[in-house]
Write a protein that holds these residues in place. Structure first.
Motif, PDB file in Angstrom:
ATOM      1  N   GLN A  16      25.398  50.933  27.108  1.00 12.72           N
ATOM      2  CA  GLN A  16      24.702  50.289  26.003  1.00 12.72           C
ATOM      3  C   GLN A  16      24.155  48.925  26.400  1.00 12.72           C
ATOM      4  O   GLN A  16      23.098  48.523  25.954  1.00 12.72           O
ATOM      5  CB  GLN A  16      25.621  50.153  24.794  1.00 12.72           C
ATOM      6  N   GLU A  17      24.872  48.191  27.256  1.00 16.28           N
ATOM      7  CA  GLU A  17      24.425  46.860  27.668  1.00 16.28           C
ATOM      8  C   GLU A  17      23.232  46.929  28.611  1.00 16.28           C
ATOM      9  O   GLU A  17      22.332  46.101  28.551  1.00 16.28           O
ATOM     10  CB  GLU A  17      25.562  46.103  28.351  1.00 16.28           C
ATOM     11  N   ASN A  18      23.209  47.871  29.535  1.00 21.28           N
ATOM     12  CA  ASN A  18      22.151  47.951  30.535  1.00 21.28           C
ATOM     13  C   ASN A  18      21.677  49.395  30.659  1.00 21.28           C
ATOM     14  O   ASN A  18      22.085  50.111  31.551  1.00 21.28           O
ATOM     15  CB  ASN A  18      22.666  47.443  31.875  1.00 21.28           C
ATOM     16  N   PRO A  19      20.801  49.812  29.783  1.00 22.64           N
ATOM     17  CA  PRO A  19      20.378  51.211  29.814  1.00 22.64           C
ATOM     18  C   PRO A  19      19.372  51.523  30.921  1.00 22.64           C
ATOM     19  O   PRO A  19      19.032  52.670  31.126  1.00 22.64           O
ATOM     20  CB  PRO A  19      19.752  51.410  28.446  1.00 22.64           C
ATOM     21  N   MET A  20      18.876  50.521  31.667  1.00 24.54           N
ATOM     22  CA  MET A  20      17.864  50.759  32.689  1.00 24.54           C
ATOM     23  C   MET A  20      18.505  51.007  34.050  1.00 24.54           C
ATOM     24  O   MET A  20      19.562  50.468  34.366  1.00 24.54           O
ATOM     25  CB  MET A  20      16.929  49.555  32.783  1.00 24.54           C
ATOM     26  N   LYS A  21      17.821  51.785  34.863  1.00 19.48           N
ATOM     27  CA  LYS A  21      18.280  52.036  36.225  1.00 19.48           C
ATOM     28  C   LYS A  21      17.990  50.806  37.083  1.00 19.48           C
ATOM     29  O   LYS A  21      17.148  49.986  36.752  1.00 19.48           O
ATOM     30  CB  LYS A  21      17.538  53.230  36.816  1.00 19.48           C
ATOM     31  N   LYS A  22      18.684  50.722  38.203  1.00 20.25           N
ATOM     32  CA  LYS A  22      18.479  49.592  39.105  1.00 20.25           C
ATOM     33  C   LYS A  22      17.047  49.562  39.632  1.00 20.25           C
ATOM     34  O   LYS A  22      16.443  48.501  39.751  1.00 20.25           O
ATOM     35  CB  LYS A  22      19.454  49.645  40.271  1.00 20.25           C
ATOM     36  N   ASN A  58      10.614  45.841  37.414  1.00 22.65           N
ATOM     37  CA  ASN A  58      10.274  44.830  36.403  1.00 22.65           C
ATOM     38  C   ASN A  58      10.330  43.423  36.980  1.00 22.65           C
ATOM     39  O   ASN A  58       9.504  42.568  36.654  1.00 22.65           O
ATOM     40  CB  ASN A  58      11.193  44.952  35.196  1.00 22.65           C
ATOM     41  N   GLU A  59      11.295  43.163  37.854  1.00 21.48           N
ATOM     42  CA  GLU A  59      11.397  41.851  38.501  1.00 21.48           C
ATOM     43  C   GLU A  59      10.173  41.601  39.379  1.00 21.48           C
ATOM     44  O   GLU A  59       9.611  40.515  39.397  1.00 21.48           O
ATOM     45  CB  GLU A  59      12.674  41.782  39.343  1.00 21.48           C
TER      46      GLU A  59
END
Length: 121
Positions: free
Chosen positions: A29-35, A41-42
């Protein structure tokens, strides 16, 4: 006799069940995105910042303030300056650099002053 064992359900888990534990559910729930998505995005963020930064002075209008080598050579010739290459001992060069720094002048001016003083003797 027939066995009356209960079989586990084969339906897929949506990570909201009790089979994975609270820590796993909270992490999802805190980090639903893959690395890889986070890295992408970075990279997009950095690219956007670079586009917004503008052109550094060394490439912009200030770059034209530097004289070309041809113009510099013509200016030096008009002043009567001639290129004069000399091989010197490393310690002597360090002393010349220190003297130029203490006088707050360039290397060329310092060497010229030393030669004039040395030849006057």
């Amino acid at each position: 006799m027939l066995s009356t064992r209960l079989r586990p359900s084969r339906r897929s888990c949506g990570f909201d069940c009790s089979c994975h534990g609270a820590a796993f559910t909270q992490a999802i729930q805190e980090n639903p995105m893959k690395k890889t998505d986070l890295d992408k995005n970075e990279g997009l963020k950095i690219t956007g910042q670079m586009k917004q930064a503008g052109t550094p002075d060394r490439y912009g209008s200030a770059a034209s303030a530097v004289m070309s080598r041809r113009d510099q050579r013509k200016l030096e010739q008009a002043q009567g300056l001639v290129a004069f290459a000399v091989k010197l001992d490393g310690e002597l060069v360090k002393q010349i650099h220190a003297l130029a720094e203490s006088r707050q002048t360039g290397i060329n001016e310092t060497v010229a002053a030393l030669l004039v003083k040395g030849l006057a003797d």
